[in-house]
Every structure is written in structure tokens, then in C-alpha cells.
Design a protein around this motif. Structure first.
Motif, PDB file in Angstrom:
ATOM      1  N   LEU A  56       0.616  -1.038  -0.201  1.00  0.00           N
ATOM      2  CA  LEU A  56       0.119   0.191  -0.065  1.00  0.00           C
ATOM      3  C   LEU A  56       1.060   0.801   0.132  1.00  0.00           C
ATOM      4  O   LEU A  56       0.383   1.646  -0.413  1.00  0.00           O
ATOM      5  N   PHE A  85      -6.608  -4.268   9.738  1.00  0.00           N
ATOM      6  CA  PHE A  85      -6.428  -2.869   9.994  1.00  0.00           C
ATOM      7  C   PHE A  85      -6.546  -2.448  11.327  1.00  0.00           C
ATOM      8  O   PHE A  85      -7.738  -3.064  11.462  1.00  0.00           O
ATOM      9  N   TYR A  91     -16.207  -3.001   5.238  1.00  0.00           N
ATOM     10  CA  TYR A  91     -17.303  -2.196   4.365  1.00  0.00           C
ATOM     11  C   TYR A  91     -18.662  -2.440   5.044  1.00  0.00           C
ATOM     12  O   TYR A  91     -19.174  -3.298   5.500  1.00  0.00           O
ATOM     13  N   PRO A 103     -13.264 -10.307  -1.386  1.00  0.00           N
ATOM     14  CA  PRO A 103     -11.552 -10.702  -2.146  1.00  0.00           C
ATOM     15  C   PRO A 103     -12.375 -11.686  -2.649  1.00  0.00           C
ATOM     16  O   PRO A 103     -11.466 -12.064  -4.208  1.00  0.00           O
ATOM     17  N   LYS A 154      -9.249 -15.678   1.143  1.00  0.00           N
ATOM     18  CA  LYS A 154      -8.172 -15.553  -0.037  1.00  0.00           C
ATOM     19  C   LYS A 154      -7.199 -16.376   0.421  1.00  0.00           C
ATOM     20  O   LYS A 154      -6.554 -16.790  -0.706  1.00  0.00           O
TER      21      LYS A 154
ATOM     22  N   GLN B 188      -9.099   4.154   3.772  1.00  0.00           N
ATOM     23  CA  GLN B 188      -8.240   2.631   4.915  1.00  0.00           C
ATOM     24  C   GLN B 188      -9.961   1.677   4.029  1.00  0.00           C
ATOM     25  O   GLN B 188      -9.642   0.936   3.289  1.00  0.00           O
ATOM     26  N   TYR B 189     -11.058   1.722   3.525  1.00  0.00           N
ATOM     27  CA  TYR B 189     -11.947   1.058   2.372  1.00  0.00           C
ATOM     28  C   TYR B 189     -11.239   1.117   1.130  1.00  0.00           C
ATOM     29  O   TYR B 189     -11.591   0.382   1.025  1.00  0.00           O
ATOM     30  N   ASP B 191      -7.836   1.215   0.679  1.00  0.00           N
ATOM     31  CA  ASP B 191      -6.738   0.561   0.892  1.00  0.00           C
ATOM     32  C   ASP B 191      -7.095  -1.065   0.946  1.00  0.00           C
ATOM     33  O   ASP B 191      -6.619  -1.924   0.406  1.00  0.00           O
ATOM     34  N   ALA B 192      -7.853  -1.274   1.949  1.00  0.00           N
ATOM     35  CA  ALA B 192      -8.943  -2.644   2.330  1.00  0.00           C
ATOM     36  C   ALA B 192      -9.339  -3.242   0.754  1.00  0.00           C
ATOM     37  O   ALA B 192      -8.760  -4.222   0.393  1.00  0.00           O
ATOM     38  N   ALA B 193      -9.367  -2.083  -0.458  1.00  0.00           N
ATOM     39  CA  ALA B 193     -10.475  -2.901  -1.373  1.00  0.00           C
ATOM     40  C   ALA B 193      -9.191  -2.959  -2.111  1.00  0.00           C
ATOM     41  O   ALA B 193      -9.603  -4.258  -3.108  1.00  0.00           O
ATOM     42  N   ARG B 194      -8.080  -2.115  -2.370  1.00  0.00           N
ATOM     43  CA  ARG B 194      -7.068  -2.815  -3.229  1.00  0.00           C
ATOM     44  C   ARG B 194      -6.028  -3.986  -2.650  1.00  0.00           C
ATOM     45  O   ARG B 194      -5.852  -5.520  -4.258  1.00  0.00           O
ATOM     46  N   ILE B 195      -6.086  -4.893  -1.288  1.00  0.00           N
ATOM     47  CA  ILE B 195      -5.713  -5.602  -0.328  1.00  0.00           C
ATOM     48  C   ILE B 195      -6.616  -6.656  -1.384  1.00  0.00           C
ATOM     49  O   ILE B 195      -5.872  -8.059  -1.197  1.00  0.00           O
ATOM     50  N   ASP B 196      -7.849  -6.598  -1.190  1.00  0.00           N
ATOM     51  CA  ASP B 196      -8.792  -7.353  -1.658  1.00  0.00           C
ATOM     52  C   ASP B 196      -9.136  -7.682  -3.056  1.00  0.00           C
ATOM     53  O   ASP B 196      -9.788  -8.282  -3.998  1.00  0.00           O
TER      54      ASP B 196
END
Ligand SMILES: Nc1ncnc2c1ncn2[C@@H]1O[C@H](COP(=O)(O)OP(=O)(O)O)[C@@H](O)[C@H]1O
Ligand SMILES: [Mg+2]
Lengths: 360, 300
Positions: A56, A85, A91, A103, A154, B188-189, B191-196
């Protein structure tokens, strides 16, 4: 999978052009299948390290390897990592099921299999009854477990947890900590667990990494790091109550605090900082040792008694008064005002120079 | 204690309530009454005794009224969704170019601070059949000249031009609202989505839009209400004739204005009032409908 960082550096430039080396020339290898606690005070670069591993954030210098594969320039979605996190980042508009499925849908996992895996994950974290709830209908601990399930579903190569327990109350923290340990053991996944709580790191980790100002201070098994701190910072950071630090000196192979002898050393004569763990004091009931103090306060909690002792010396105001803590067995009957003689367990005492480096 | 607080609240609210009573409720009730008057002549303040539904019947039997309803509906139900989608995309794109964001925000905001009539005149030039930029650009793609707003313009051409103008005009406010809405979404949503492993499109569709959905609902209701009241844009683009051919782009509000302007004729004032009450009811129905339907789709 093993994670290796080589000369990894991340520099942030703030608005007033000041540079912060959040991660500074870090060489670190995280062994495969282990749970590693990344420990340090707030702002020392733990999250930054984690985000660099996750992709990131992009490092300014250095490299990251997953086993033998270099991933330094790889985008996060290709790295195959699971990240939890600090405040979970679930979400809010999706149910637990949708959060965990998300995912898998992105990875185009076949529908039936995705359903199956979502359910297995929910089972692993004990949330199979909650699948149709929204995150806000869950307690902090449950949200936490959804975040872990989402990260694990995943089948990532690495699990990264950023202060996962810091938003939970004390009891839940203990419980969830065990839970994480169990999940890690059951899945055998390489895990990096970030925390600023030394007790948490010590109790959960196979190995701990202590960090300060972006620099790795020490890595090792928790008990080893506790017993053989590499410097004064590590010595002070681990252990509760904190290690007691005295100004002292070495004279003729003997270690002195003020004019009281506390032990022997092979080092040449010099002034030193002496760190003694609170449990390193032994009450000398014969009253022959010349290390002796007036006890100020006695607190008995369970099987331990904590003695709080003011450093003798020139009369200072109450605020300036240096005091230290000694833990002794509750079977000693000690009262405030008593003069108590001590001897010191040599392996609970560490000598440092005035920069805080360990003297051997 | 409670009654005391209540009294205080009422006193604080009083100025607003009085203003609303004078400028909103009174005219509304008045229009409602007038729409039922018989043979009303506002200049002489003359009318026949009793109330009647005849004004509504006359409006409903008026070809021009149905034309205005058609024009208004086509305009509203196309321009609102299109402008929402366009402004969403622009807002999201702006987010990914933080350096140029201020510059583009200014550009997109200009229509908001410019008078619709003035912008309309500029658009009238853009859409001119011979020297308008639109036709010049289209000719690059080998498309023949289209008369957008001239005397020979087809209904669809006029509607197209009006649509473009309306959308352009309404983008500014929507972009403003959406960009500030986007800034409030926790990073962070993403970031989380990119991780996902979510693609850009998935992130837009499954993270951004749902998280913005309360704002999207708000914007769609307010702009639908605004679009149902379209009038300025027609005058801006076509002038007093309200269309390339007289009245060809008339809207419901324009219809109301037209009859209100002719109030010297017996009963015309009541027709205008009746039409405006009909518009009021239409607007009310759609707002309620939209709220009910969207409530199921809006998250939290
Ligand atoms: N996006 C950023 N921009 C500027 N400085 C940052 C940013 N993120 C972190 N820092 C700085 O880098 C240092 C390390 O931060 P962080 O990794 O979040 O610490 P920790 O997680 O150990 O509390 C801090 O001094 C912090 O202020
Ligand atoms: Mg952090």
C-alpha cells in the motif's frame, strides 16, 4: 512463506518540508509459518512497515522478498497478503457474508467454492450465526473477527495485523489474543502482529521485533529479548513494572550504586547506567548485604508484594524524587518504614553506557 | 422546564416560520384557491360566485399543456440521471489528480456562479447551425450539419441541445457535493479494497457508489425537483419563443408563466394556478416515490 526486507527505507515529507524516516534502513527476515510481534511505541514506524510489506506504500529504498521472489514493485493485489486494519475497515454497507466474499469475487473464485470458503472462514472465527448482519450490528470483538476472516479467506501467503486488539476492552483483548494465536496455529500462516503493548507481543509471539524511530532494535524469542536486552531502550520497553535504572559506577571490578555494592563486573572502571528488573532483588534476611533501603510503600497483590522505594540522597522536592519498584514474594513480611537489605540476581541486572548501549 | 425550552425553540424559529408563512404557505394556499375560482379577473378582482373544477379541465384539454408535460418529463428523466452519472465520474476522476483538482473544480464550478440566461446565449452560439462549435466538431467525424436550435430544428435536436445545456448547468453543484462526499470516505476502505484485489471499476461500483448513496439520493431528489421546474434554460437557449418553433420546447413552468402573463383575459390566471398546482402534485409524487424506492437501496 518467508518475508525478507533488505535496507528498506520509507521517508515521508511533511508539509513544512521536514523529512521523517518512518522506516530506516531495515534489514529483517520474518521466518515462514511463525507469528512475529512487531513492537514499538506509537509513531515508531510499525504501520508503515506493514503497509510496505502489503504494497500500500512504496519504499524509497530497499527491497522486499517473499521467499526468493522480489515483490518490491508489485501492486498490493498481486502480493497475496491478508491485512487487518487497526479499525478493521469493514465495508459498512455490506453484510458479514458480503465482506468475506468480496475478495473471492474479485479473484473470480467459482461461486459454489466461494460460498463454501466463506462459510468455513466464518466457522473458523466463530461467526457462522452472524453472516447476515451488517458490521455496525456486531460488537468490536466480532468485527475484529470478521476482519480476520476477510483477510484469511483468499488463502493469503502472509497475514498482517495492525494493532488488531487496540480497540477492544481488556477482557476481550485477552480472549481475542488467544483466538488469533489459535487461528495462526491452525492455518500455519506467516503472521506479522503489530502492537505497542509489550505484554501482548510477549504473550502471543513466537518472536518479537522491537522497533524505535524506524530502526529495528532487536529481534528474538520474547523471553530471550527480555533476558538479554540489546540496549537500554529495549530493556525499558519490555517488562511491567519497568526495569529500574540507576546511575552507578564500576570501581575495581565492583558495581556500585551510590556507595553500595550491588555486584561484580569484569569491565574497566567507568560510570554506568545499571538496569535491575524489579524481580531481580532478593531480600537478605540476614541483613548482611550493604545494599539497603528504607521502604516507602508496600502493595500486596496476590502472591507478589511490590515495594516502592525512594532513592536516598540529597533532599529533593517530592516531584523530583526518584523511586523504584521491587517485587518480592508475599511471604516476606515487610512494612512501610522498614529498612530492608537486598542482594541482586546477576542475570536480572544489565549495564549500559550513557548512550544506552549494552556493556558486556 | 420543558415547556420553557419549547417556548424558546418557537421563538428562535419564529422569523423563519413567519417568512415561510408569508412567502411559501400563503402563495401556495392562494394559488390553490385561485385554481378553483370561476371567471377570475385579478386586475378587477372580479369572479363569479362559487368554486369550480373547470380550470383544471381546460388545462387538461390544452394541447400545449401536454406538450409542456412531455418536454418537462423527457428533459427531467434523462438529464437528471445522466448528469448524476457524469458528475460522479468527474468527481472520482478529480480525486485521482489531486494537483489539478483545484483548477478543474473552478472550471466545473463556473456555470454555478454564471447566470443561466447568459450561459444560454453562449450555448446558443455553440449550437448555431453554421458557425457553432458543435457542428464543427461533429463534421470532423463526418457527421452532417444538424440544425439544433434554428427554425428547421427537429424536436429531438432541440431537446438534445437543451439537454446538454441543462446537464452542463447542473454539473457544478453535483460535482461540488460529490467531491466533498468523496473526501469524507475513509481512505482505509480503498486500501482494504486494493488488498482485496478489487479492480478500479469494482471499487467504484461496490465501494464508492454505495458509500455515497445517501448523497446520491439527496442529489437525485433535489435535482429532479429542479428539473421539473425547468424554465430558465429554455429562455436562455431559445429566448421568448420558448423553442426553435414557437413553444416547441415549452415546459410546465413556462406554460404557467405564459398564462399568468396573459392574466388580463378572464380566467387565464386560474388556468396558470391550476397548472402550477398540477406541477406541485407531480413533483410531490415523484419525490415521495423516489424516497420510498431509494430507501431500499440506500445503505445506512
Ligand atoms: N502518510 C504519512 N505522511 C507523513 N508522515 C507519516 C505518514 N504516515 C506515517 N507518518 C509518520 O511516520 C512515522 C511512523 O508512523 P507509523 O508507521 O504510523 O507509526 P506506528 O504505526 O508505529 O504508530 C510517524 O512519525 C508518522 O508521523
Ligand atoms: Mg500504527
Amino acid at each position: 512463506m518467508e518475508i525478507r526486507m533488505a535496507k528498506l527505507t520509507k521517508i515521508f515529507t511533511s508539509k513544512n518540508k521536514k523529512e521523517v524516516r518512518a522506516v530506516d534502513n531495515v534489514d529483517l527476515t520474518i521466518p515462514s509459518g511463525k507469528l512475529i510481534g512487531l513492537l514499538g511505541p506509537s509513531g515508531c514506524g510499525k504501520s508503515t512497515t506493514l503497509y510496505l510489506i502489503a504494497g500500500l506504500l512504496r519504499q524509497n529504498e530497499g527491497q522486499i522478498f517473499f521467499d526468493d521472489e522480489e515483490v518490491s514493485e508489485m501492486p498490493p493485489e498481486k502480493r497475496g497478503i491478508g491485512l487487518v486494519f487497526q479499525n478493521y475497515a469493514l465495508y459498512p454497507h455490506m453484510t458479514v457474508r458480503e465482506n468475506i466474499l468480496f475478495p473471492l469475487q474479485n479473484l473470480k473464485v467459482e461461486k459454489e467454492e466461494a460460498k463454501q470458503r466463506t462459510f468455513e472462514m466464518a466457522e473458523l472465527v466463530g461467526l457462522q450465526e452472524m453472516l447476515d448482519r451488517k458490521p455496525k450490528e456486531l460488537s468490536g470483538g466480532q468485527q475484529q473477527r470478521v476482519a480476520i476472516a476477510r483477510a484469511l479467506v483468499k488463502k493469503p501467503r502472509v497475514l498482517l495485523l495492525d494493532e488488531p486488539l487496540s480497540n477492544l476492552d481488556a477482557r476481550l483483548r485477552l480472549q481475542t489474543r488467544e483466538e488469533i494465536k489459535r487461528i495462526q496455529r491452525e492455518t500455519g500462516i506467516t503472521t506479522v502482529f503489530v502492537t505497542h503493548d509489550q505484554e501482548e507481543a510477549m504473550s502471543i509471539s513466537d518472536e518479537i521485533v522491537v522497533m524505535k524511530d524506524g530502526v529495528i532494535q532487536q529481534m528474538g524469542e520474547p523471553q530471550d529479548v527480555y533476558d538479554f536486552p540489546a540496549n537500554l531502550f529495549v530493556a525499558k520497553f519490555l517488562g511491567n513494572p519497568q526495569i529500574n535504572v540507576f546511575d552507578g559506577e564500576i570501581k575495581n571490578k565492583k558495581i556500585f550504586i551510590q556507595d553500595m555494592e550491588v555486584g561484580k563486573s569484569k569491565l574497566p572502571d567507568q560510570p554506568v547506567k545499571i538496569g535491575i528488573r524489579p524481580e531481580g532483588f532478593i531480600v537478605d534476611s540476614e541483613k548482611t548485604s550493604n545494599l539497603r533501603f528504607d521502604v516507602n510503600l508496600v502493595e500486596t497483590i496476590g502472591r507478589d508484594t511490590t515495594l516502592i522505594i525512594d532513592m536516598p540522597g540529597e533532599e529533593k522536592s517530592i516531584l523530583d524524587k526518584q523511586s523504584f519498584k521491587v517485587i518480592v514474594d508475599a511471604s516476606y513480611r515487610v512494612q512501610a518504614g522498614d529498612l530492608v537489605h537486598f542482594t541482586i540476581k546477576p542475570d536480572k541486572m544489565h549495564l549500559f553506557d550513557f548512550e544506552g548501549n549494552l556493556l558486556k | 422546564m420543558e415547556t420553557k425550552n419549547n417556548l424558546k425553540a418557537w421563538i428562535y424559529l419564529a422569523p423563519m416560520l413567519i417568512l415561510m408563512a408569508v412567502f411559501t404557505f400563503y402563495p401556495l394556499i392562494n394559488a390553490f384557491m385561485i385554481s378553483f375560482y370561476k371567471d377570475y379577473q385579478p386586475l378587477l378582482n372580479l369572479r363569479s360566485a362559487g368554486l369550480t373544477l373547470r380550470n383544471y379541465l381546460i388545462v387538461f384539454n390544452n394541447q400545449l399543456f401536454w406538450k409542456s408535460v412531455l418536454n418537462t418529463f423527457v428533459l427531467a428523466f434523462i438529464s437528471v440521471p445522466v448528469s448524476i452519472i457524469v458528475s460522479l465520474f468527474i468527481s472520482v476522476s478529480l480525486k485521482s489528480i489531486p494537483k489539478l483538482k483545484g483548477f478543474f473544480q473552478t472550471i466545473f464550478f463556473l456555470p454555478y456562479v454564471t447566470n443561466a440566461i447568459a450561459v444560454g446565449m453562449a450555448f446558443a452560439v455553440l449550437f448555431h447551425v453554421n458557425y457553432g462549435l458543435v457542428n464543427v466538431v461533429l463534421s470532423l467525424f463526418g457527421i452532417d450539419k444538424i440544425d439544433w436550435i434554428g427554425g428547421t430544428a427537429s424536436w429531438w435536436a432541440q431537446m438534445g441541445a437543451l439537454m446538454v445545456f441543462t446537464i452542463w448547468n447542473s454539473l457544478a453543484f453535483k460535482i461540488l457535493v460529490f467531491t466533498s462526499g468523496l473526501e469524507n470516505i475513509d481512505k482505509q476502505y480503498y486500501d482494504a479494497a486494493r488488498i482485496d484485489a478489487a479492480s478500479k471499476w469494482t471499487i467504484f461500483k461496490r465501494i464508492t457508489v454505495p458509500l455515497l448513496s445517501p448523497l446520491i439520493l439527496y442529489i437525485s431528489i433535489t435535482s429532479l425537483i429542479g428539473a421539473l421546474k425547468a424554465y430558465n434554460s429554455v429562455v436562455g437557449l431559445f429566448g421568448e419563443r420558448l423553442g426553435a418553433q414557437p413553444y416547441s420546447m415549452i415546459t410546465i413552468v413556462a406554460f404557467v408563466y405564459k398564462y399568468r402573463a396573459d392574466f388580463a383575459f378572464t380566467g387565464f390566471y386560474s388556468y396558470a394556478a391550476a397548472a402550477s398546482i398540477i406541477l406541485f402534485i407531480i413533483t410531490l409524487i415523484f419525490s415521495i416515490l423516489q424516497t420510498v424506492v431509494s430507501r431500499k437501496r440506500v445503505h445506512y
